[in-house]
Every structure is written in structure tokens, then in C-alpha cells.
Design a protein around this motif. Structure first.
Motif, PDB file in Angstrom:
ATOM      1  N   LEU A  83       0.836  -1.194   0.000  1.00 49.46           N
ATOM      2  CA  LEU A  83       0.000   0.000   0.000  1.00 49.46           C
ATOM      3  C   LEU A  83       0.877   1.254   0.000  1.00 49.46           C
ATOM      4  O   LEU A  83       0.673   2.171  -0.798  1.00 49.46           O
ATOM      5  N   LYS A  84       1.870   1.285   0.871  1.00 54.21           N
ATOM      6  CA  LYS A  84       2.776   2.440   0.931  1.00 54.21           C
ATOM      7  C   LYS A  84       3.514   2.627  -0.388  1.00 54.21           C
ATOM      8  O   LYS A  84       3.697   3.759  -0.842  1.00 54.21           O
ATOM      9  N   HIS A  85       3.940   1.525  -0.981  1.00 52.25           N
ATOM     10  CA  HIS A  85       4.644   1.599  -2.265  1.00 52.25           C
ATOM     11  C   HIS A  85       3.755   2.235  -3.334  1.00 52.25           C
ATOM     12  O   HIS A  85       4.182   3.136  -4.061  1.00 52.25           O
ATOM     13  N   HIS A  86       2.521   1.777  -3.446  1.00 52.97           N
ATOM     14  CA  HIS A  86       1.611   2.307  -4.465  1.00 52.97           C
ATOM     15  C   HIS A  86       1.237   3.759  -4.172  1.00 52.97           C
ATOM     16  O   HIS A  86       1.148   4.576  -5.100  1.00 52.97           O
ATOM     17  N   LEU A  87       1.034   4.097  -2.910  1.00 49.86           N
ATOM     18  CA  LEU A  87       0.728   5.485  -2.562  1.00 49.86           C
ATOM     19  C   LEU A  87       1.909   6.399  -2.894  1.00 49.86           C
ATOM     20  O   LEU A  87       1.722   7.511  -3.390  1.00 49.86           O
ATOM     21  N   SER A  88       3.099   5.908  -2.649  1.00 49.20           N
ATOM     22  CA  SER A  88       4.296   6.686  -2.977  1.00 49.20           C
ATOM     23  C   SER A  88       4.406   6.927  -4.476  1.00 49.20           C
ATOM     24  O   SER A  88       4.735   8.038  -4.913  1.00 49.20           O
ATOM     25  N   ARG A  89       4.142   5.891  -5.252  1.00 47.53           N
ATOM     26  CA  ARG A  89       4.185   6.051  -6.713  1.00 47.53           C
ATOM     27  C   ARG A  89       3.157   7.065  -7.191  1.00 47.53           C
ATOM     28  O   ARG A  89       3.460   7.934  -8.002  1.00 47.53           O
ATOM     29  N   HIS A 110      -9.899   8.117 -10.876  1.00 47.67           N
ATOM     30  CA  HIS A 110      -9.745   6.818 -10.213  1.00 47.67           C
ATOM     31  C   HIS A 110      -8.468   6.797  -9.361  1.00 47.67           C
ATOM     32  O   HIS A 110      -8.483   6.352  -8.214  1.00 47.67           O
ATOM     33  N   LEU A 111      -7.361   7.282  -9.932  1.00 42.62           N
ATOM     34  CA  LEU A 111      -6.089   7.286  -9.203  1.00 42.62           C
ATOM     35  C   LEU A 111      -6.150   8.213  -7.989  1.00 42.62           C
ATOM     36  O   LEU A 111      -5.609   7.881  -6.923  1.00 42.62           O
ATOM     37  N   MET A 112      -6.805   9.359  -8.136  1.00 41.07           N
ATOM     38  CA  MET A 112      -6.935  10.280  -6.998  1.00 41.07           C
ATOM     39  C   MET A 112      -7.826   9.666  -5.908  1.00 41.07           C
ATOM     40  O   MET A 112      -7.551   9.837  -4.715  1.00 41.07           O
ATOM     41  N   THR A 113      -8.862   8.963  -6.324  1.00 41.28           N
ATOM     42  CA  THR A 113      -9.723   8.281  -5.353  1.00 41.28           C
ATOM     43  C   THR A 113      -8.915   7.228  -4.602  1.00 41.28           C
ATOM     44  O   THR A 113      -8.993   7.125  -3.374  1.00 41.28           O
ATOM     45  N   PHE A 114      -8.122   6.446  -5.347  1.00 39.69           N
ATOM     46  CA  PHE A 114      -7.262   5.441  -4.715  1.00 39.69           C
ATOM     47  C   PHE A 114      -6.324   6.105  -3.710  1.00 39.69           C
ATOM     48  O   PHE A 114      -6.150   5.610  -2.591  1.00 39.69           O
ATOM     49  N   TYR A 115      -5.716   7.209  -4.093  1.00 33.80           N
ATOM     50  CA  TYR A 115      -4.746   7.882  -3.232  1.00 33.80           C
ATOM     51  C   TYR A 115      -5.393   8.289  -1.910  1.00 33.80           C
ATOM     52  O   TYR A 115      -4.864   7.980  -0.834  1.00 33.80           O
ATOM     53  N   HIS A 116      -6.521   8.965  -1.977  1.00 34.35           N
ATOM     54  CA  HIS A 116      -7.170   9.422  -0.743  1.00 34.35           C
ATOM     55  C   HIS A 116      -7.706   8.255   0.085  1.00 34.35           C
ATOM     56  O   HIS A 116      -7.604   8.259   1.315  1.00 34.35           O
ATOM     57  N   GLN A 117      -8.243   7.264  -0.574  1.00 26.90           N
ATOM     58  CA  GLN A 117      -8.754   6.084   0.130  1.00 26.90           C
ATOM     59  C   GLN A 117      -7.596   5.335   0.792  1.00 26.90           C
ATOM     60  O   GLN A 117      -7.709   4.876   1.934  1.00 26.90           O
ATOM     61  N   GLY A 118      -6.484   5.202   0.094  1.00 26.75           N
ATOM     62  CA  GLY A 118      -5.314   4.519   0.645  1.00 26.75           C
ATOM     63  C   GLY A 118      -4.708   5.266   1.821  1.00 26.75           C
ATOM     64  O   GLY A 118      -4.303   4.655   2.818  1.00 26.75           O
ATOM     65  N   MET A 119      -4.631   6.597   1.715  1.00 32.19           N
ATOM     66  CA  MET A 119      -4.089   7.394   2.828  1.00 32.19           C
ATOM     67  C   MET A 119      -4.979   7.254   4.063  1.00 32.19           C
ATOM     68  O   MET A 119      -4.473   7.160   5.184  1.00 32.19           O
ATOM     69  N   GLN A 121      -6.868   4.626   4.798  1.00 40.04           N
ATOM     70  CA  GLN A 121      -6.686   3.284   5.356  1.00 40.04           C
ATOM     71  C   GLN A 121      -5.358   3.180   6.098  1.00 40.04           C
ATOM     72  O   GLN A 121      -5.284   2.577   7.165  1.00 40.04           O
ATOM     73  N   LEU A 122      -4.317   3.768   5.548  1.00 37.52           N
ATOM     74  CA  LEU A 122      -3.006   3.741   6.195  1.00 37.52           C
ATOM     75  C   LEU A 122      -3.064   4.437   7.555  1.00 37.52           C
ATOM     76  O   LEU A 122      -2.531   3.924   8.544  1.00 37.52           O
ATOM     77  N   ALA A 123      -3.740   5.565   7.622  1.00 35.37           N
ATOM     78  CA  ALA A 123      -3.891   6.275   8.892  1.00 35.37           C
ATOM     79  C   ALA A 123      -4.659   5.414   9.894  1.00 35.37           C
ATOM     80  O   ALA A 123      -4.291   5.329  11.067  1.00 35.37           O
ATOM     81  N   GLU A 124      -5.718   4.760   9.425  1.00 28.39           N
ATOM     82  CA  GLU A 124      -6.513   3.904  10.297  1.00 28.39           C
ATOM     83  C   GLU A 124      -5.684   2.735  10.833  1.00 28.39           C
ATOM     84  O   GLU A 124      -5.715   2.434  12.021  1.00 28.39           O
ATOM     85  N   LEU A 125      -4.927   2.088   9.958  1.00 23.51           N
ATOM     86  CA  LEU A 125      -4.109   0.953  10.382  1.00 23.51           C
ATOM     87  C   LEU A 125      -3.044   1.365  11.396  1.00 23.51           C
ATOM     88  O   LEU A 125      -2.711   0.610  12.306  1.00 23.51           O
ATOM     89  N   ASN A 126      -2.507   2.568  11.230  1.00 22.52           N
ATOM     90  CA  ASN A 126      -1.470   3.049  12.135  1.00 22.52           C
ATOM     91  C   ASN A 126      -2.026   3.712  13.384  1.00 22.52           C
ATOM     92  O   ASN A 126      -1.272   4.173  14.230  1.00 22.52           O
ATOM     93  N   GLY A 127      -3.365   3.794  13.488  1.00 26.29           N
ATOM     94  CA  GLY A 127      -3.982   4.375  14.670  1.00 26.29           C
ATOM     95  C   GLY A 127      -3.824   5.879  14.732  1.00 26.29           C
ATOM     96  O   GLY A 127      -3.729   6.450  15.818  1.00 26.29           O
ATOM     97  N   ARG A 128      -3.782   6.512  13.586  1.00 23.60           N
ATOM     98  CA  ARG A 128      -3.629   7.970  13.533  1.00 23.60           C
ATOM     99  C   ARG A 128      -4.832   8.574  12.843  1.00 23.60           C
ATOM    100  O   ARG A 128      -5.563   7.914  12.129  1.00 23.60           O
ATOM    101  N   THR A 129      -4.971   9.862  13.029  1.00 22.67           N
ATOM    102  CA  THR A 129      -5.997  10.586  12.288  1.00 22.67           C
ATOM    103  C   THR A 129      -5.322  11.241  11.100  1.00 22.67           C
ATOM    104  O   THR A 129      -4.139  11.569  11.140  1.00 22.67           O
ATOM    105  N   LEU A 130      -6.075  11.438  10.052  1.00 27.36           N
ATOM    106  CA  LEU A 130      -5.539  12.119   8.882  1.00 27.36           C
ATOM    107  C   LEU A 130      -5.274  13.575   9.232  1.00 27.36           C
ATOM    108  O   LEU A 130      -6.057  14.207   9.926  1.00 27.36           O
ATOM    109  N   ASP A 131      -4.156  14.076   8.758  1.00 23.90           N
ATOM    110  CA  ASP A 131      -3.854  15.490   8.934  1.00 23.90           C
ATOM    111  C   ASP A 131      -4.601  16.247   7.849  1.00 23.90           C
ATOM    112  O   ASP A 131      -4.050  16.576   6.806  1.00 23.90           O
ATOM    113  N   ASP A 132      -5.878  16.459   8.099  1.00 24.66           N
ATOM    114  CA  ASP A 132      -6.726  17.100   7.096  1.00 24.66           C
ATOM    115  C   ASP A 132      -6.646  18.609   7.211  1.00 24.66           C
ATOM    116  O   ASP A 132      -6.946  19.173   8.253  1.00 24.66           O
TER     117      ASP A 132
END
Length: 170
Positions: A83-89, A110-119, A121-132
Motif C-alpha cells: 500500500l505504501k509503495h503504491h501510494l508513494s508512486r 480513479h487514481l486520486m480516489t485510490f490515493y485518498h482512500q489509501g491514505m 486506510q493507512l492512517a486507520e491501520l497506524n492508529g492515527r488521524t488524517l492530517d486534514d
């Protein structure tokens, strides 16, 4: 190879990540000390030999980790690395993707939707809130509105990294 979103329990992921991090750090310390002691015993005391021992310990730890990363109990870790690899790309193309999305390009949307959705999910998995900030919140709302206007589902299932080939990095 396409990447598909998966659901993973954040608590399980964080617990495994902590255990694996501690184990790998411990392994690095042990291997570094063992290799340093072996080199010093064989060739005499030297700062360079100690540094070489630490480097060999890092190499041995990396090799061990490379072998173990395909184990079933590492599934959550592999998923987050991918996930991190694809978000980085995708992040390397954000400027172009934003422009193309505003021009009506569905692939960019589609790619922008993936990016925001992935960010998210990554925040959720790491127990953080998004820096919105207001800009990101506005962009998410614009993406949601564009997808709704085009009759597209709010969420995407994943991403095909080959879709990025149509865009220039910025």
C-alpha cells in the motif's frame, strides 16, 4: 500487477508491527555483536572491524527478514508495504492527476480516489488521524462529487499501477 484493497484489523496490524520491529531490532543487535566479536577475535581490535561486524549484522538481519516476509503471519505487513509503495508512486503524479481530473479524465479521478482512500486506510491501520487541512478536505469532497456526477461508486477496489504511465510526473 494490480493492487486491491484488503481489510485488516488495525489492532492486529499494530500488535504484529510492534512485535516484528522489536524482534528485528534485537536480531540486529545480536548479529552485530556476534560478527564484531568474531572479527575482533580473528583479526584484533579495530573500529573498522567493529563497523564491519555491525554491517554484517545488518546484512544478516535483512536476509532473514527477506526470507520471513513471505510467511503467512506477515500478511498484514506485506499488505501495508505494498500500500505504501503504491501510494508513494501515485504521490509523484499528484500535480498532473489533479489537473487531468479537473479536465474530466476518469483514470486520473480513479487514481486520486485510490490515493485518498489509501491514505485514509493507512492512517486507520497506524492508529492515527488524517492530517486534514481545508485543501485536502475540499479535494476529497470534489472527488466524491465528481464520482457521483459520473455515476461511479464512491470507493475504488484498488489500482493498476500501469494507469500511471499515461501521466507525467511533477
Amino acid at each position: 500487477m494490480p493492487f486491491t484493497f484488503e481489510h485488516h484489523d488495525p489492532e492486529t496490524y499494530r500488535r504484529k508491527a510492534r512485535i516484528i520491529s522489536v524482534a528485528m531490532a534485537g536480531q540486529l543487535i545480536v548479529f552485530g555483536l556476534v560478527f564484531s566479536q568474531l572479527l575482533v577475535a580473528a583479526f584484533g581490535s579495530s573500529l573498522w572491524l567493529n563497523a564491519l561486524g555491525v554491517f554484517l549484522g545488518l546484512l544478516a538481519t535483512s536476509l532473514t527478514f527477506a526470507v520471513l516476509r513471505e510467511r503467512p503471519w506477515m500478511r498484514e505487513m506485506r499488505y501495508v508495504w505494498q500500500l505504501k509503495h503504491h501510494l508513494s508512486r501515485v504521490s509523484g503524479y499528484l500535480g498532473t492527476l489533479r489537473q487531468e481530473m479537473d479536465r474530466g479524465n476518469d483514470v486520473a479521478l480513479h487514481l486520486m480516489t485510490f490515493y485518498h482512500q489509501g491514505m485514509a486506510q493507512l492512517a486507520e491501520l497506524n492508529g492515527r488521524t488524517l492530517d486534514d487541512d481545508a485543501e485536502l478536505l475540499g479535494e476529497r469532497a470534489r472527488i466524491r462529487r465528481l464520482r457521483e456526477e459520473r455515476g461511479l461508486p464512491e470507493r475504488v477496489e484498488g489500482v493498476d499501477p500501469n494507469d500511471l504511465a499515461a501521466f507525467r510526473k511533477r
